[in-house]
Design an enzyme around this catalytic site. Structure first.
Site, PDB file in Angstrom:
ATOM      1  N   CYS A 103      38.132  41.137  47.840  1.00 11.81           N
ATOM      2  CA  CYS A 103      37.572  42.456  48.113  1.00 11.81           C
ATOM      3  C   CYS A 103      37.137  43.171  46.839  1.00 11.81           C
ATOM      4  O   CYS A 103      37.368  42.717  45.723  1.00 11.81           O
ATOM      5  CB  CYS A 103      38.600  43.297  48.867  1.00 11.81           C
ATOM      6  SG  CYS A 103      40.086  43.648  47.897  1.00 11.81           S
TER       7      CYS A 103
ATOM      8  N   ALA B 179      39.816  43.945  44.327  1.00 18.21           N
ATOM      9  CA  ALA B 179      40.185  42.777  43.515  1.00 18.21           C
ATOM     10  C   ALA B 179      39.224  42.618  42.348  1.00 18.21           C
ATOM     11  O   ALA B 179      39.630  42.270  41.231  1.00 18.21           O
ATOM     12  CB  ALA B 179      40.196  41.517  44.372  1.00 18.21           C
TER      13      ALA B 179
ATOM     14  N   ARG C  17      46.781  36.895  37.872  1.00 16.73           N
ATOM     15  CA  ARG C  17      45.603  36.411  37.148  1.00 16.73           C
ATOM     16  C   ARG C  17      46.046  36.166  35.723  1.00 16.73           C
ATOM     17  O   ARG C  17      46.749  36.987  35.134  1.00 16.73           O
ATOM     18  CB  ARG C  17      44.487  37.455  37.198  1.00 16.73           C
ATOM     19  CG  ARG C  17      43.162  36.927  36.728  1.00 16.73           C
ATOM     20  CD  ARG C  17      42.039  37.670  37.429  1.00 16.73           C
ATOM     21  NE  ARG C  17      40.749  37.363  36.839  1.00 16.73           N
ATOM     22  CZ  ARG C  17      40.209  38.051  35.846  1.00 16.73           C
ATOM     23  NH1 ARG C  17      40.838  39.077  35.324  1.00 16.73           N
ATOM     24  NH2 ARG C  17      39.044  37.719  35.366  1.00 16.73           N
TER      25      ARG C  17
ATOM     26  N   HIS D 275      33.254  44.725  40.604  1.00 14.93           N
ATOM     27  CA  HIS D 275      32.826  44.544  39.207  1.00 14.93           C
ATOM     28  C   HIS D 275      31.916  45.692  38.800  1.00 14.93           C
ATOM     29  O   HIS D 275      32.062  46.279  37.738  1.00 14.93           O
ATOM     30  CB  HIS D 275      32.046  43.232  39.041  1.00 14.93           C
ATOM     31  CG  HIS D 275      32.797  42.009  39.459  1.00 14.93           C
ATOM     32  ND1 HIS D 275      32.164  40.918  39.989  1.00 14.93           N
ATOM     33  CD2 HIS D 275      34.113  41.708  39.432  1.00 14.93           C
ATOM     34  CE1 HIS D 275      33.059  39.978  40.272  1.00 14.93           C
ATOM     35  NE2 HIS D 275      34.260  40.440  39.941  1.00 14.93           N
TER      36      HIS D 275
END
Lengths: 505, 579
Positions: B101, B104, B135, B233
């Site tokens: 999503c 994320a 991560r 992003h």
């Protein structure tokens, strides 16, 4: 290293180039622990500040992942996450990291539009796509914070799907309500298991004649809780040893520990079947193992099919396993077989043989309430001192129960529900322990405080094999005792001066 | 701490690299193609199933409407003229997708790696929990830089706040975080329900910034925004650009060091950035900031002082490169440090951008030294791996970058695709103008950026950029993945589980590259799967030494014996059953 303020106070201007300045003495090699700037979690101060709003390093996660895990224990069922894609992705990823197995689940892939207008169209499309492409027998929908906040009415959407012919003949869609803002992954698991009962269990249409009941092996439903596939398999073995035929609800053995065969079975052989679910009403009782994860399903079975319920602790450790065996003995009208008594005897033998190593050791335990309650009792039975006991899952009953277990032997123990690992760490800075028992997240505290650590519960993300070996039952207790001893004796060996570094312990 | 711009490392007299024989390279750019251009990759074997037939096979399993939509995402490659592919559009509900999503992409990918920001997730507990330590963005913070990497901060919203609003709790959580940690900055990330209940995280952030006198900023990165991580992003780029970049000035001039760059879109998975940092340092190139692996808040705040941005992960960070060029006049260059050949080319591109003879010489010397170090083993491994087929379905740049590593050892990509990329990542940036902007994209804010009245300082004139372009060194450009892949390779956008399984059966690849959700599916089929999000907890794979580590890893995986044991030894023996 000092605590919180160490790195964060104003210690002069930081410049971009400064931080990257070449340090001739720091070659790019893997540095050992002593060379690092400080231990992990070195911003955690020992002084406990009362927090009202900020959760740091939670000891729980959200309901949907529990619902997804439970649904994987239903044969030929595809779990479906009614929410944004991220929920499904995160849950599949995290379950995969623990089980090292494929975790198949679909998502309603909400977009902004769906969030405004409701997720009905998305769920209808999903049902069509899933039955066409992945051919499950059942879709187990669980909700998320998003769809719950919008207020999507799942039963209405599912009815619409049936009317529109999107649900093929003989196939099923059901749902559990699992908003992420309530409870925890454990209550999400409980909600999905209860939904299975509520949607499929039937009251037996005809009473089985008493004479026939005596001839055939009586059936019993066991709700095993949020445990490993190996635990579910072990519970099945124990129940059969006691002369009962169990329906394990749910049963992820054979699903989340599927063998390597060279092919990917989208629906592996394991899982409780629809047939078994329908026949829950034939059970002589429903045994719920763990109040948090399993009670709701047992209550549902009692309400729907008048099967009496027995609410027990998870059978982890001697006492809790004894209580399960006691209930099965009563329900089966049979004495435990010699083989089972031998297992019990071996556990007690080990507890005696290694008693000196356990005695008086202080332990911090964290994790899910059912696991932690049972573990606390076991540690106490080993003459250890669980001095710090927390769960992230809310519920005052947890504190009451643990405090009761420890009342006699560790009256000053710190016990807290709705707690987090940041608080636990702070406690341990003020009162160190000899051992930490909990899931993988505990390794950071264990490293920071240089404390032996035993992995226990969910999730275990950094080790292998935990899905294969049970921690329930007498054999599971032997395994836990061995793990605890290994951790303690490794530490003793590591810290022993040469003259006390001994061959035999 | 050393003062900035203390010395130029480019011309240290006693440096062995500076004295190496190649130190006379001067303006020789090397053979054509070394600075730019595409390479259609290794040819595929002739006996592969036809891509068109495979597309039909994959589509058979879907409802017809779904099949029509999916068809646009499945294309047979033509490197000369990349076919238009549908990308960055909605995943059909019910499809088992790799995608995550918006949250994320924002918190998990772009912001999360910054160690000295308290990343506070406003929402129920799960979103913060799942992005906690999962991560592998490593950090080795310098002395005095905080590292909250092992911490997870959330407002852990409960039903009451969902009903009555969570702003008060958010403000209280920010206060508590500040009191406990005194961080340089606090970033607030919105999760799905936050947008629905109407909490104004930006207003709370502003109020707290004033109250606490520390930088507090919010991100409206609710999970339902956009169609994948990609929207996150973009939102992260916007926030980082608005609230962090350019908020601090260094002591001393912008261009004190002659070669100052930022590395954009490098998240230091498995320590890649450590290798890159080391390579750049040895070449005499000064790194100002990395977005956002192994960096810190102060470096990001001063990133506008660099003279060049080099872009690794085009998908996640190109917005930042564009905005910094617009506001500060910093050009950007696409590079890729994955693959020995790709790394050499990337270092040359940087050196030739600056055009300094000494720098070019040093870079050539470093390339020569590193190449020599790995050459023998690379050849040995290549002899075992050459011609074996690989499939890559991952990320928004990785599926392209890692093909360069495989190319080093002679392994062609028979099929590849991205999880959350856009058309430009497949076809090249020239298609950007023709991408249809749908409702999902329109909802993501596009910042209007003006040149900074004081700090806009074009690092190169347009004539200089044109001259670089003539040498094959085009700034502000990315050719995409398709041009670097063989003709007939199958390009799959947003691959589904069903398509993945079909393609593995059809191609029988030696190796699949994907992520954690696919890994054990692929391996149950008896094919090793290399995770390219988390490297299977290995790495680093960047640069030359990292490339060698990767070759060894692939060599190991192709030699995996375990699948040979699946069939029990007795199955072909007749069993004598008495009676």
């Amino acid at each position: 290293m000092d605590g919180a303020a160490g790195h964060s106070s104003d210690d002069g201007p930081r410049t971009a180039a400064g931080a990257w300045a070449v340090d001739e003495n720091a070659p790019l090699v893997t540095r050992t622990r002593s060379e690092r700037e400080g231990p992990v979690l070195d911003h955690t101060p020992a002084a406990v500040m009362d927090r009202k709003a900020l959760r740091i390093n939670p000891a729980k996660t959200c309901q949907p992942v529990g619902a997804m895990y439970a649904a994987l224990g239903l044969h030929r069922c595809l779990p479906h996450s009614h929410g944004s894609q991220g929920c499904c992705s995160y849950h599949r990823s995290h379950l995969t990291r623990h089980f090292k197995e494929p975790v198949m689940a679909a998502t309603s892939s909400f977009t902004e539009g769906a969030s405004v207008f409701g997720g009905s169209a998305n769920l209808l499309q999903a049902i069509d796509t899933i039955f066409t492409t992945y051919s499950p027998d059942i879709i187990a929908v669980h909700t998320t914070c998003l769809s719950e906040t919008i207020g999507d009415d799942i039963p209405t959407i599912v009815s619409k799907a049936r009317e529109d012919g999107l649900v093929p003949e003989g196939k099923h869609v059901f749902h559990a309500s699992t908003p992420s803002y309530a409870g925890s992954h454990v209550t999400g698991f409980a909600a999905m298991v209860a939904a299975m009962v509520n949607n499929f269990a039937q009251a037996p249409s005809t009473k089985v004649p008493r004479s026939r009941r005596r001839e055939s092996t009586p059936q019993i439903t066991v709700v095993p809780g949020f445990v490993e596939p190996a635990d579910m398999r072990e519970i099945r073995r124990l129940t059969r040893l006691m002369g009962l035929e169990p329906t394990i609800l749910p049963d992820t053995s054979g699903v989340m520990d599927a063998p390597q065969t060279g092919t990917h079975d989208f629906y592996p052989s394991g899982g409780v079947t629809l047939e078994e679910l329908r026949n829950l009403g034939r059970s002589v009782a429903t045994v719920a193992l763990g109040r948090w994860a399993s009670r709701a399903a047992a209550v549902a079975a009692e309400n729907r099919c008048q099967v009496p319920r027995e609410i027990l602790d998870l059978p982890i450790g001697l006492g809790a396993t004894d209580r399960l065996v006691g209930v099965l003995r009563r329900r089966a009208h049979q004495e435990p077989p010699a083989d089972l008594l031998d297992e019990r005897g071996r556990l007690i033998d080990l507890m005696g043989d290694a008693a000196q190593h356990f005695h008086g050791k202080k332990v911090a335990v964290f994790g899910d309430p059912d696991h932690v309650i049972a573990m606390t009792e076991f540690l106490s039975d080993l003459s250890m001192h669980p001095t710090h006991v927390i769960t992230g899952t809310p519920g005052a009953a947890f504190e009451k129960r643990v405090t009761q277990i420890l009342a006699e032997r560790v009256p000053g123990a710190k016990v807290k529900a709705s707690a987090d690992l940041f608080l636990l760490h702070q406690w341990l800075k003020n009162e160190p322990v000899d051992l930490i028992v909990g899931n993988t997240y505990g390794k950071f505290i264990a490293r920071a405080e240089d404390t032996p650590f035993v992995r226990f519960g969910w999730p275990v993300l950094d080790r292998f094999g935990h899905t294969y070996f049970p921690t329930v039952g007498y054999m599971g207790a032997i395994r836990l005792a061995e793990k605890i001893l290994d951790a303690l004796l490794e530490r003793r060996d590591r810290d022993a001066p040469d003259e006390e570094f001994e061959l035999v312990l | 701490m050393t003062a900035p711009h203390e010395s130029s490392p480019a011309t240290t007299a006693d440096d062995p690299v500076a004295l190496s024989p190649t130190g006379v390279a001067g303006e020789t750019p090397g053979p054509p193609g070394e600075l730019g251009g595409s390479d259609p990759g290794l040819p595929l074997p002739a006996d592969l199933p036809a891509p068109e037939a495979l597309v039909e096979k994959m589509l058979q399993a879907y409802p017809s409407k779904v099949a029509r939509r999916r068809r646009q995402h499945l294309k047979a490659n033509d490197p000369e003229s990349p076919p238009p592919i549908q990308a960055n559009s909605r995943t059909v509900p019910g499809i088992i997708t790799q995608r995550g999503c918006c949250y994320a992409g924002c918190k998990g990918v772009v912001l999360g790696p910054v160690p000295d920001i308290v990343h506070l997730v406003h929402g129920p507990v799960g979103c913060s929990y799942y992005s906690w330590l999962t991560r592998r963005n490593q950090n080795r913070p310098a002395e005095g830089i905080a590292n909250y990497g092992a911490y997870c901060f959330t407002t852990d919203l409960t039903e009451e706040e969902i009903i009555f609003g969570g702003e008060k709790k958010l403000a209280a959580a920010i206060r508590e975080a500040y009191e406990l940690f005194h961080p340089r900055a606090i970033a607030v990330f919105s999760t799905c329900p936050v947008g629905l209940i109407g909490d104004d995280v930006h207003a709370v952030a502003r109020a707290m910034r004033k109250e606490l006198d520390v930088n507090v900023f919010g991100f409206s990165c609710e999970g339902y925004k956009g169609v994948s991580q990609s929207a996150g992003h973009h939102i992260a780029n916007n926030g980082l650009f608005t609230h962090v970049v350019g908020t601090e000035e260094p002591e001393g001039p912008y261009t004190g060091h002659p070669f100052r760059i930022n590395v954009l879109g490098e998240y230091n998975i498995g320590g890649d950035a450590f290798v890159i940092d080391d390579l750049l340092e040895r070449c005499g190139i000064e790194l100002v900031a990395t977005f956002s692996g192994n960096t810190n808040y102060g470096e990001l705040a001063q990133a506008h002082t660099a003279d060049l941005n080099v872009v690794m992960c085009h998908r996640s960070i190109n917005y930042m490169a564009e905005m910094m060029e617009e506001k500060y006049g910093i050009p950007w260059l696409k590079i890729n440090f994955l693959g020995a050949e790709a790394t050499a080319k990337s270092l040359r591109r940087i050196a030739h951008f600056f055009g300094d003879a000494d720098l070019i010489a040093r870079v050539e010397a470093v390339i020569a030294q590193e190449t020599a170090m790995i050459a023998a083993e690379r050849e040995e491994i290549r002899s075992r791996c050459e011609g074996k087929l690989v499939m890559l379905y991952v990320g928004g740049s990785r599926a392209h970058h890692y093909q360069q590593l495989f190319a080093d050892i002679g392994m062609p990509a028979v099929s590849a695709g991205y999880e959350f990329a856009h058309r430009d990542d497949y076809e090249g940036r020239e298609v950007i103008g023709s991408i249809r902007v749908d409702a999902d994209t329109r909802n993501i804010e596009e910042l209007t950026v003006e040149p900074d009245p004081v700090r806009h300082q074009p690092r190169r004139t347009s004539q200089e950029l044109a001259a670089l372009h003539a040498k094959g060194l085009t700034t502000h450009d990315y050719d995409g993945m398709m041009r670097d892949m063989a003709s007939g390779a199958l390009i799959i956008d947003d691959i589904s589980h069903h398509e993945l399984q079909t393609l593995i059966e059809a191609y029988s690849p030696a190796l699949v590259c994907s992520g954690i959700k696919d890994k054990y599916v692929v391996e149950k089929m008896g094919v090793p799967c290399k995770q390219l999000h988390n490297y299977d907890y290995g790495g680093p794979y960047a640069g030359f030494s990292g490339a060698l580590t990767f070759y060894r890893e692939i060599d190991r995986m192709l030699d995996l014996q375990v699948y040979r044991y699946v069939r029990p030894p007795w199955v072909d023996e007749p069993l004598d059953v008495p009676g």
